[in-house]
Design an enzyme around this catalytic site. Sequence first.
Site, PDB file in Angstrom:
ATOM      1  N   SER A 173     -13.628   6.411   8.526  1.00 16.88           N
ATOM      2  CA  SER A 173     -12.856   7.309   9.400  1.00 16.88           C
ATOM      3  C   SER A 173     -13.606   8.634   9.410  1.00 16.88           C
ATOM      4  CB  SER A 173     -11.430   7.476   8.876  1.00 16.88           C
ATOM      5  OG  SER A 173     -10.698   8.354   9.708  1.00 16.88           O
ATOM      6  N   GLU A 204     -10.094 -11.004  -5.835  1.00 15.82           N
ATOM      7  CA  GLU A 204      -8.869 -10.942  -5.035  1.00 15.82           C
ATOM      8  C   GLU A 204      -8.379 -12.298  -4.561  1.00 15.82           C
ATOM      9  OE1 GLU A 204      -9.241  -7.950  -1.994  1.00 15.82           O
ATOM     10  OE2 GLU A 204      -9.412  -6.349  -3.493  1.00 15.82           O
ATOM     11  N   GLU A 247      -1.347  -6.617  -7.264  1.00 15.57           N
ATOM     12  CA  GLU A 247      -0.450  -7.750  -7.011  1.00 15.57           C
ATOM     13  C   GLU A 247      -0.769  -8.264  -5.618  1.00 15.57           C
ATOM     14  OE1 GLU A 247       3.632  -6.773  -7.753  1.00 15.57           O
ATOM     15  OE2 GLU A 247       3.154  -5.812  -9.658  1.00 15.57           O
ATOM     16  N   ALA A 302     -11.257  -6.654   0.014  1.00 16.26           N
ATOM     17  CA  ALA A 302     -12.027  -5.418   0.111  1.00 16.26           C
ATOM     18  C   ALA A 302     -12.028  -4.681  -1.223  1.00 16.26           C
ATOM     19  CB  ALA A 302     -11.436  -4.530   1.199  1.00 16.26           C
ATOM     20  N   ARG A 328       0.849  -1.187   0.000  1.00 10.79           N
ATOM     21  CA  ARG A 328       0.000   0.000   0.000  1.00 10.79           C
ATOM     22  C   ARG A 328       0.885   1.238   0.000  1.00 10.79           C
ATOM     23  NH1 ARG A 328      -5.166  -0.750  -1.582  1.00 10.79           N
ATOM     24  NH2 ARG A 328      -6.232  -2.356  -0.359  1.00 10.79           N
ATOM     25  N   GLU A 367      -3.488  -3.947 -12.288  1.00  9.38           N
ATOM     26  CA  GLU A 367      -2.126  -3.881 -11.750  1.00  9.38           C
ATOM     27  C   GLU A 367      -2.034  -4.364 -10.303  1.00  9.38           C
ATOM     28  OE1 GLU A 367      -0.538   0.021 -12.388  1.00  9.38           O
ATOM     29  OE2 GLU A 367      -1.031  -0.026 -14.518  1.00  9.38           O
ATOM     30  N   GLU A 373     -16.858   8.302   3.551  1.00 11.37           N
ATOM     31  CA  GLU A 373     -17.038   6.902   3.151  1.00 11.37           C
ATOM     32  C   GLU A 373     -17.559   6.034   4.306  1.00 11.37           C
ATOM     33  OE1 GLU A 373     -13.979   4.606   0.634  1.00 11.37           O
ATOM     34  OE2 GLU A 373     -13.528   4.052   2.710  1.00 11.37           O
TER      35      GLU A 373
END
Length: 170
Positions: free
Chosen positions: A103, A86, A132, A61, A49, A130, A109
């Site tokens: 948050s 995933e 991984e 997610a 990340r 993309e 969100e």
Amino acid sequence: MTETLFETRWLGVYRIGRWDFVRRPNAESSVGVLAITREDEVVLIEQFRVPVQRPVIEIPAGLVGDEDEHRGEAIAATAHRELLEETGYYAGKIETLIVSPTSAGLTSEFTHLFLATDLDKREAGGGVGEEEIKIHLVPRAELRTWLRQKEDEGLAVDFKIHAALWCAGL
């Protein structure tokens, strides 16, 4: 009145009064899926990340309706799709655990956490485009020790793992 301070396709910074916050221009919700195999393994993913500059251990997610082909998709359908993309697992049963602000002081969100069971492995997984993504199957009885080991190795562990386990009563 909302003032736009900065906006890209994926992220916007806004102000209402004196409060600055972020919002995704293309999605107001996200999903997270606590997936448990028939062998009582927790299906986790690992991916690098950029904001935290390290790999993170997470539950599968994704964002709701963030891509043109998925606009208007039901939230539970997004959870099914993200789990499959995933991890390669299809959930025979999926149920809502909790809906909560991601948050509340930072973003508008909401995150919808689901419990997925009756899993069938249908694809390789690993994400799309993309992404991984590494897939981990961790025996539930060994999960806390395994997560501590990953933290000791320098990986971050997403709190949604613990929140979903608690909400599921596991």
